[in-house]
Design an enzyme around this catalytic site. Structure first.
Site, PDB file in Angstrom:
ATOM      1  N   ASN A   9       0.870  -1.177   0.000  1.00 47.56           N
ATOM      2  CA  ASN A   9       0.000   0.000   0.000  1.00 47.56           C
ATOM      3  C   ASN A   9       0.903   1.222   0.000  1.00 47.56           C
ATOM      4  O   ASN A   9       1.501   1.546   1.019  1.00 47.56           O
ATOM      5  CB  ASN A   9      -0.898  -0.027   1.250  1.00 47.56           C
ATOM      6  CG  ASN A   9      -1.686   1.254   1.419  1.00 47.56           C
ATOM      7  OD1 ASN A   9      -1.794   2.044   0.482  1.00 47.56           O
ATOM      8  ND2 ASN A   9      -2.230   1.463   2.607  1.00 47.56           N
ATOM      9  N   LYS A  11       0.080   4.263  -0.277  1.00 47.50           N
ATOM     10  CA  LYS A  11      -0.556   5.466   0.288  1.00 47.50           C
ATOM     11  C   LYS A  11      -0.319   6.661  -0.648  1.00 47.50           C
ATOM     12  O   LYS A  11      -0.324   6.481  -1.860  1.00 47.50           O
ATOM     13  CB  LYS A  11      -0.044   5.729   1.703  1.00 47.50           C
ATOM     14  CG  LYS A  11      -0.104   4.478   2.573  1.00 47.50           C
ATOM     15  CD  LYS A  11       0.129   4.769   4.017  1.00 47.50           C
ATOM     16  CE  LYS A  11       0.233   3.455   4.784  1.00 47.50           C
ATOM     17  NZ  LYS A  11       0.076   3.636   6.214  1.00 47.50           N
ATOM     18  N   HIS A  94      -9.424   0.983   4.620  1.00 45.34           N
ATOM     19  CA  HIS A  94      -8.161   1.153   5.358  1.00 45.34           C
ATOM     20  C   HIS A  94      -8.423   2.080   6.549  1.00 45.34           C
ATOM     21  O   HIS A  94      -9.234   3.012   6.467  1.00 45.34           O
ATOM     22  CB  HIS A  94      -7.099   1.744   4.434  1.00 45.34           C
ATOM     23  CG  HIS A  94      -5.733   1.740   5.039  1.00 45.34           C
ATOM     24  ND1 HIS A  94      -5.317   2.702   5.939  1.00 45.34           N
ATOM     25  CD2 HIS A  94      -4.693   0.873   4.919  1.00 45.34           C
ATOM     26  CE1 HIS A  94      -4.081   2.440   6.318  1.00 45.34           C
ATOM     27  NE2 HIS A  94      -3.673   1.328   5.724  1.00 45.34           N
ATOM     28  N   GLU A  96      -6.876   4.511   7.682  1.00 44.76           N
ATOM     29  CA  GLU A  96      -6.694   5.942   7.396  1.00 44.76           C
ATOM     30  C   GLU A  96      -7.920   6.517   6.694  1.00 44.76           C
ATOM     31  O   GLU A  96      -8.320   7.653   6.939  1.00 44.76           O
ATOM     32  CB  GLU A  96      -5.415   6.155   6.574  1.00 44.76           C
ATOM     33  CG  GLU A  96      -4.184   5.932   7.439  1.00 44.76           C
ATOM     34  CD  GLU A  96      -2.943   5.469   6.699  1.00 44.76           C
ATOM     35  OE1 GLU A  96      -2.892   5.561   5.456  1.00 44.76           O
ATOM     36  OE2 GLU A  96      -2.015   4.990   7.373  1.00 44.76           O
ATOM     37  N   GLU A 166      -5.203  -5.089  10.510  1.00 51.13           N
ATOM     38  CA  GLU A 166      -4.186  -4.074  10.755  1.00 51.13           C
ATOM     39  C   GLU A 166      -4.508  -3.329  12.049  1.00 51.13           C
ATOM     40  O   GLU A 166      -5.324  -2.391  12.044  1.00 51.13           O
ATOM     41  CB  GLU A 166      -4.171  -3.068   9.603  1.00 51.13           C
ATOM     42  CG  GLU A 166      -3.878  -3.689   8.253  1.00 51.13           C
ATOM     43  CD  GLU A 166      -3.328  -2.663   7.288  1.00 51.13           C
ATOM     44  OE1 GLU A 166      -2.206  -2.862   6.823  1.00 51.13           O
ATOM     45  OE2 GLU A 166      -3.992  -1.654   7.028  1.00 51.13           O
ATOM     46  N   GLY A 172       2.600   2.125  10.624  1.00 50.21           N
ATOM     47  CA  GLY A 172       3.539   3.231  10.448  1.00 50.21           C
ATOM     48  C   GLY A 172       4.225   3.665  11.732  1.00 50.21           C
ATOM     49  O   GLY A 172       4.846   4.723  11.786  1.00 50.21           O
ATOM     50  N   SER A 213       3.690  -2.320  10.286  1.00 48.63           N
ATOM     51  CA  SER A 213       5.144  -2.329  10.436  1.00 48.63           C
ATOM     52  C   SER A 213       5.774  -3.680  10.054  1.00 48.63           C
ATOM     53  O   SER A 213       6.696  -4.157  10.721  1.00 48.63           O
ATOM     54  CB  SER A 213       5.529  -1.906  11.853  1.00 48.63           C
ATOM     55  OG  SER A 213       5.037  -0.595  12.115  1.00 48.63           O
TER      56      SER A 213
HETATM   57  C1  PEP Z   1      -0.614   0.078   5.990  1.00 48.05           C
HETATM   58  O1  PEP Z   1      -0.710   1.269   5.774  1.00 48.05           O
HETATM   59  O2  PEP Z   1      -1.492  -0.683   5.557  1.00 48.05           O
HETATM   60  C2  PEP Z   1       0.529  -0.390   6.781  1.00 48.05           C
HETATM   61  C3  PEP Z   1       0.490  -1.582   7.276  1.00 48.05           C
HETATM   62  O3  PEP Z   1       1.581   0.483   6.947  1.00 48.05           O
HETATM   63  P1  PEP Z   1       3.043   0.145   7.598  1.00 48.05           P
HETATM   64  O4  PEP Z   1       3.494  -1.156   6.986  1.00 48.05           O
HETATM   65  O5  PEP Z   1       3.890   1.306   7.206  1.00 48.05           O
HETATM   66  O6  PEP Z   1       2.828   0.009   9.063  1.00 48.05           O
END
Ligand code: PEP
Length: 250
Positions: A9, A11, A94, A96, A166, A172, A213
């Site tokens: 992803n 973003k 997601h 976000e 998630e 992040g 992460s």
């Molecule tokens: C994501 O945005 O779906 C995500 C898992 O980000 P990160 O791997 O940077 O934590």
């Protein structure tokens, strides 16, 4: 037998030109990795260029969002039929999008239905906040998101979806959930409710990714858990190390 699936992803990162340069650097190496499905989800403006550079590659293309309506007065949105010439996947709900753009559980359900109607594979995201986790509300909250997302689905439709678990506190932040924690929540909050809704066979057929992460160094541990079928990767999907991450998943 569920084929592992790693999706990046991106973003709001990489222009179309940057996306093409990056994919030209990594696509041949990704194509050599067997036994895993791979996709990248660039910003929508870069999707046609990404699809072109990946034509003939095993790496699929996903969008980061679609509208739950087919067309009309939805300023700033993108309809499913606008991405189907280029994409096989679409990320839905997601955290976000839920947090900053007000996406509700009912919209997640509608968007996923529209995606399926257009032959796209939805990657439906669920996950709890740190406060919910610390209050012991994870299972009730995440299973509630799953039930709402799949409301009214047939077993066949459900089996065509991918789910990304998630935890918001791990996205992040560099703070990843432990393998036991992620696998246990995926089992109790996602596979169990799916089995109640659609039967054990369908629940066992659905691929569930972990996200939060994930990096080159920890993906193998996540993949060792029987309920984790891959990862939705944010930051680590933006760099050439994504190749090693995918290789370490199999
Ligand atoms: C994501 O945005 O779906 C995500 C898992 O980000 P990160 O791997 O940077 O934590």
């Amino acid at each position: 037998m569920r084929t592992p699936f790693i999706a990046g992803n991106w973003k709001m990162n990489k222009t179309a030109a940057e996306a093409v340069t990056f994919l030209n650097e990594i696509k041949d190496a990704l194509d050599k990795i067997e036994g895993v499905d791979i996709a990248v989800c660039p910003p929508s403006i870069a999707i046609p260029a990404v699809a072109e550079v990946l034509s003939g590659s095993k790496v699929g293309v996903g969008a980061q969002n679609i509208c739950g309506a087919e067309s009309g007065a939805f300023t700033g949105e993108i309809a499913a039929n606008m991405i189907t010439p280029f994409c096989q996947y679409v990320i839905i709900g997601h955290s976000e999008r839920r947090a900053y753009f007000g996406v509700l559980d009912s919209w997640v359900n509608q968007k996923a239905k529209v995606a399926l109607a257009h032959g796209l594979t939805p990657i439906i995201c669920v996950g709890e906040s740190l406060e919910q986790n610390e209050a012991g509300e994870t299972v009730s909250f995440v299973s509630g998101q799953v039930k709402a997302a799949f409301d009214g689905f047939t077993a066949e439709q459900a089996a065509s979806c991918v789910i990304a678990y998630e935890p918001i506190w791990a996205i992040g932040t560099g703070k990843s959930a432990s393998v036991e924690q992620a696998g246990g929540i995926i089992h109790d909050s996602i596979r169990v409710p799916l089995a109640e809704m659609f039967g054990e066979e369908t629940a066992q057929a659905i691929r569930i990714q972990y996200g939060g992460s994930v990096k080159e160094g920890n993906i193998a541990a996540y993949m060792s858990h029987p309920d984790i079928d891959g990862a939705l990767v944010g930051g680590a999907a933006l760099k050439a190390g994504f190749v090693e991450l995918v290789a370490n998943a199999v």
